[in-house]
Design a protein around this motif. Structure first.
Motif, PDB file in Angstrom:
ATOM      1  N   PRO A   1      15.985  -2.226  21.586  1.00 54.47           N
ATOM      2  CA  PRO A   1      17.348  -1.694  21.699  1.00 54.47           C
ATOM      3  C   PRO A   1      17.504  -0.628  22.783  1.00 54.47           C
ATOM      4  N   GLY A   2      16.479   0.191  22.987  1.00 53.21           N
ATOM      5  CA  GLY A   2      16.562   1.206  24.039  1.00 53.21           C
ATOM      6  C   GLY A   2      16.750   0.599  25.425  1.00 53.21           C
ATOM      7  N   VAL A  56      23.859 -10.071  16.518  1.00 55.55           N
ATOM      8  CA  VAL A  56      22.726  -9.347  17.096  1.00 55.55           C
ATOM      9  C   VAL A  56      21.528  -9.586  16.193  1.00 55.55           C
ATOM     10  N   THR A  57      20.395  -9.910  16.802  1.00 53.40           N
ATOM     11  CA  THR A  57      19.176 -10.082  16.013  1.00 53.40           C
ATOM     12  C   THR A  57      18.069  -9.202  16.582  1.00 53.40           C
ATOM     13  N   PHE A  64      25.607  -3.670  11.692  1.00 51.67           N
ATOM     14  CA  PHE A  64      26.465  -3.492  12.866  1.00 51.67           C
ATOM     15  C   PHE A  64      27.775  -4.207  12.590  1.00 51.67           C
ATOM     16  N   THR A  65      28.867  -3.450  12.556  1.00 52.77           N
ATOM     17  CA  THR A  65      30.162  -4.039  12.217  1.00 52.77           C
ATOM     18  C   THR A  65      31.144  -4.008  13.377  1.00 52.77           C
ATOM     19  N   PHE A  82      26.710  -0.586  22.003  1.00 49.87           N
ATOM     20  CA  PHE A  82      26.099   0.525  22.719  1.00 49.87           C
ATOM     21  C   PHE A  82      26.173   1.796  21.868  1.00 49.87           C
ATOM     22  N   ASN A  83      27.361   2.097  21.333  1.00 46.40           N
ATOM     23  CA  ASN A  83      27.536   3.305  20.526  1.00 46.40           C
ATOM     24  C   ASN A  83      26.675   3.258  19.256  1.00 46.40           C
ATOM     25  N   TYR A  84      26.554   2.086  18.664  1.00 47.54           N
ATOM     26  CA  TYR A  84      25.734   1.899  17.459  1.00 47.54           C
ATOM     27  C   TYR A  84      24.271   2.261  17.752  1.00 47.54           C
ATOM     28  N   TYR A  85      23.747   1.771  18.873  1.00 47.36           N
ATOM     29  CA  TYR A  85      22.352   2.029  19.208  1.00 47.36           C
ATOM     30  C   TYR A  85      22.133   3.364  19.906  1.00 47.36           C
TER      31      TYR A  85
END
Length: 70
Positions: free
Chosen positions: A21-22, A44-45, A54-55, A63-66
């Motif tokens: 994810p980074g 997303v997996t 993730f909704t 992007f904001n989630y990660y």
């Protein structure tokens, strides 16, 4: 770890892979990112397992989630 994003861009369904994810977060921080903020994300997996908490709906949401997690 392998992250796979399934998304829609210009009416086409596409997918892209990142090692982690980074790496995805970093890919959106460049001046001219390949992935646009408004692209619709529909799955997303991570290592083949769907990220169910993730909704969001867009690449910017992802992007904001990660951003908060890496």
């Amino acid at each position: 770890m392998m992250m796979k994003i399934y998304y829609k861009a210009d009416y086409d369904k596409k997918e892209i892979e990142f090692e982690k994810p980074g790496d995805f977060v970093g890919s959106l921080l460049v001046d001219d990112p390949e992935l646009q903020d408004g692209y619709e994300v529909f799955k997303v997996t991570i290592n083949g397992k769907e990220v169910t908490d993730f909704t969001g709906k867009t690449m910017l949401d992802l992007f904001n989630y990660y951003w908060e997690r890496v």
